[in-house]
Design an enzyme around this catalytic site. Structure first.
Site, PDB file in Angstrom:
ATOM      1  N   GLY A 156       0.853  -1.190   0.000  1.00  0.00           N
ATOM      2  CA  GLY A 156       0.000   0.000   0.000  1.00  0.00           C
ATOM      3  C   GLY A 156       0.886   1.235   0.000  1.00  0.00           C
ATOM      4  O   GLY A 156       2.051   1.178  -0.417  1.00  0.00           O
ATOM      5  N   ARG A 157       0.340   2.345   0.503  1.00  0.00           N
ATOM      6  CA  ARG A 157       1.108   3.601   0.499  1.00  0.00           C
ATOM      7  C   ARG A 157       2.476   3.444   1.168  1.00  0.00           C
ATOM      8  O   ARG A 157       3.494   3.838   0.627  1.00  0.00           O
ATOM      9  CB  ARG A 157       0.357   4.685   1.267  1.00  0.00           C
ATOM     10  CG  ARG A 157      -0.827   5.262   0.579  1.00  0.00           C
ATOM     11  CD  ARG A 157      -1.300   6.481   1.376  1.00  0.00           C
ATOM     12  NE  ARG A 157      -2.649   6.815   1.035  1.00  0.00           N
ATOM     13  CZ  ARG A 157      -3.716   6.271   1.605  1.00  0.00           C
ATOM     14  NH1 ARG A 157      -3.594   5.413   2.578  1.00  0.00           N
ATOM     15  NH2 ARG A 157      -4.935   6.615   1.205  1.00  0.00           N
ATOM     16  N   ILE A 158       2.452   2.866   2.386  1.00  0.00           N
ATOM     17  CA  ILE A 158       3.704   2.791   3.142  1.00  0.00           C
ATOM     18  C   ILE A 158       4.641   1.758   2.506  1.00  0.00           C
ATOM     19  O   ILE A 158       5.843   2.013   2.356  1.00  0.00           O
ATOM     20  CB  ILE A 158       3.425   2.495   4.631  1.00  0.00           C
ATOM     21  CG1 ILE A 158       2.628   3.654   5.243  1.00  0.00           C
ATOM     22  CG2 ILE A 158       4.731   2.266   5.401  1.00  0.00           C
ATOM     23  CD1 ILE A 158       2.108   3.421   6.662  1.00  0.00           C
ATOM     24  N   ARG A 238       1.188  -3.493  12.787  1.00  0.00           N
ATOM     25  CA  ARG A 238       0.489  -3.733  14.058  1.00  0.00           C
ATOM     26  C   ARG A 238       1.080  -4.996  14.685  1.00  0.00           C
ATOM     27  O   ARG A 238       1.303  -6.001  13.983  1.00  0.00           O
ATOM     28  CB  ARG A 238      -1.006  -3.939  13.822  1.00  0.00           C
ATOM     29  CG  ARG A 238      -1.763  -2.658  13.504  1.00  0.00           C
ATOM     30  CD  ARG A 238      -1.833  -1.700  14.695  1.00  0.00           C
ATOM     31  NE  ARG A 238      -2.633  -0.524  14.425  1.00  0.00           N
ATOM     32  CZ  ARG A 238      -2.160   0.646  13.992  1.00  0.00           C
ATOM     33  NH1 ARG A 238      -0.861   0.805  13.765  1.00  0.00           N
ATOM     34  NH2 ARG A 238      -2.970   1.667  13.805  1.00  0.00           N
ATOM     35  N   GLU A 267       0.814  -3.660  23.543  1.00  0.00           N
ATOM     36  CA  GLU A 267       1.492  -2.380  23.686  1.00  0.00           C
ATOM     37  C   GLU A 267       0.902  -1.667  24.884  1.00  0.00           C
ATOM     38  O   GLU A 267      -0.328  -1.633  25.001  1.00  0.00           O
ATOM     39  CB  GLU A 267       1.304  -1.517  22.438  1.00  0.00           C
ATOM     40  CG  GLU A 267       2.090  -2.043  21.270  1.00  0.00           C
ATOM     41  CD  GLU A 267       2.008  -1.164  20.031  1.00  0.00           C
ATOM     42  OE1 GLU A 267       1.496  -0.029  20.124  1.00  0.00           O
ATOM     43  OE2 GLU A 267       2.446  -1.622  18.974  1.00  0.00           O
ATOM     44  N   HIS A 286       6.504   2.073  19.065  1.00  0.00           N
ATOM     45  CA  HIS A 286       5.470   2.525  18.121  1.00  0.00           C
ATOM     46  C   HIS A 286       5.672   4.004  17.747  1.00  0.00           C
ATOM     47  O   HIS A 286       4.793   4.836  18.002  1.00  0.00           O
ATOM     48  CB  HIS A 286       4.067   2.290  18.709  1.00  0.00           C
ATOM     49  CG  HIS A 286       3.007   2.165  17.644  1.00  0.00           C
ATOM     50  ND1 HIS A 286       1.921   1.332  17.746  1.00  0.00           N
ATOM     51  CD2 HIS A 286       2.858   2.798  16.443  1.00  0.00           C
ATOM     52  CE1 HIS A 286       1.154   1.448  16.673  1.00  0.00           C
ATOM     53  NE2 HIS A 286       1.713   2.332  15.853  1.00  0.00           N
TER      54      HIS A 286
HETATM   55  C1  DGY Z   1      -1.191   4.727  12.627  1.00  0.00           C
HETATM   56  O1  DGY Z   1      -1.388   5.881  12.223  1.00  0.00           O
HETATM   57  O2  DGY Z   1      -1.960   3.809  12.387  1.00  0.00           O
HETATM   58  C2  DGY Z   1       0.066   4.507  13.423  1.00  0.00           C
HETATM   59  O3  DGY Z   1       0.184   3.231  13.866  1.00  0.00           O
HETATM   60  C3  DGY Z   1       0.187   5.490  14.563  1.00  0.00           C
HETATM   61  O4  DGY Z   1       0.568   6.675  13.982  1.00  0.00           O
END
Ligand code: DGY
Length: 323
Positions: A156-158, A238, A267, A286
């Protein structure tokens, strides 16, 4: 009369100021998130909630808020903490903050990959412990990146932003995603493969898939066993995408060589978690989106979504319909 909203965390002024200007805002001002029961009390009767990944916004809480609730605005791109279907079934809009944290999260992914591959935390510790007596030909040897293969799970984007950066390190790129096409992968210099092929061929595996029932424990004893014994796993999505007990076993038994995690399950990770005893694991709390500029933009978008929602306007960044 101004809309009543509850803001669950102290967010940057870039978001808080517009919310305070447009709404009657109740802001939870403790450093730690409100306990669930307190949250329920504070959302009763509000028109909007601005929340973050630390709050469980489930059907019970949505019900408790009351029928006037119009919008839930999450200051994050991921929204697995929100029962989106329950909200949407009641006509409540749900917003999030896509796009603005892509670059920061991709940067951190590369930072973690490099930290694990080049054993940076161990090297820092080595000096702190006074062990640096001389340059040593065979000490703290890590992994090369150039010519190795990076497997991106979730393009995806990331994932795409990670691919762009990884190309600069001369990594060969392979990618997997349930709806990924050859052309989409090729556009960022990656080859689309199935998950077993990715796990078998990658020297570094980087996870960028959202947490869903299908991706929970995607990395488990079976998939870990498919990876190379020299492989490093990077997770910036996640925590529950990885079965952490299985990861600990894999790292201690030489099934894979290392891991770098921005996210854990749970977390925060308790300070006595066994993973923290392993030298071949890098864990950070995180911080994927944790830059000043990114958090300001996230706060601003969350405010825009909230204000639009309480005014019965379409959200600029709504979570897609799930019902
Ligand atoms: C998100 O935006 O989902 C990240 O995990 C926290 O910035």
């Amino acid at each position: 009369m101004q809309a009543k909203v509850f803001v669950t965390r102290i967010i940057p002024d870039a978001g808080l100021e517009p919310v305070r200007a447009a709404c009657a805002a109740d802001v939870w001002d403790d450093r730690l998130p409100a306990p669930y029961d307190t949250l329920i009390e504070r959302v009763r009767g509000v028109d909007g909630i601005l929340c973050s990944i630390t709050e469980r916004i489930d059907a019970n809480l949505i019900e408790a808020a009351g029928p006037q609730l119009k919008v839930i605005s999450q200051m994050a791109v991921g929204y697995d903490n929100i029962d989106v279907a329950a909200a949407q079934a009641r006509g409540i809009a749900v917003g999030h903050t896509p796009g603005v944290l892509t670059e920061a999260t991709a940067d951190l992914t590369l930072a973690l990959l490099l930290a694990a591959a080049r054993r940076i935390p161990e090297s820092v510790e080595y000096i702190r412990k006074g062990e640096w007596r001389t340059w040593e030909p065979q000490t703290l040897l890590g992994h090369d990146l150039a010519g190795k293969t990076l497997g991106i799970v979730g393009l995806g984007r990331i994932g795409k932003a990670v691919a762009k950066r990884a190309a600069g390190f001369e990594l060969r790129l392979i990618a997997h995603g349930p709806r990924l096409t050859d052309a989409e992968a090729a556009a960022v210099g990656a080859v689309r493969v199935d998950l077993p092929t990715l796990l078998r061929e990658a020297d570094f595996v980087s996870l960028h898939t959202p947490l869903t029932p299908e991706t929970r424990h995607l990395i488990n004893p079976t998939t870990l066993a498919q990876m190379k014994p020299t492989a490093i796993l990077v997770n910036t999505t996640r925590g529950p995408v990885v079965d952490q007990t299985a990861l600990y076993d894999a790292l201690t038994n030489g099934v894979i060589s290392g891991a770098a995690l921005d996210v854990t399950d749970p977390e925060p990770l308790p300070a006595d978690d066994p993973l923290l005893t392993l030298p071949n694991v890098v864990i950070v709390p995180h911080i994927g989106s944790a830059t000043v500029g990114t958090r300001n933009q996230m706060a601003r978008i969350a405010a825009d979504n909230l204000i639009a929602g309480v005014n019965d306007q379409p959200l600029p960044h709504a979570v897609p319909a799930q019902i």
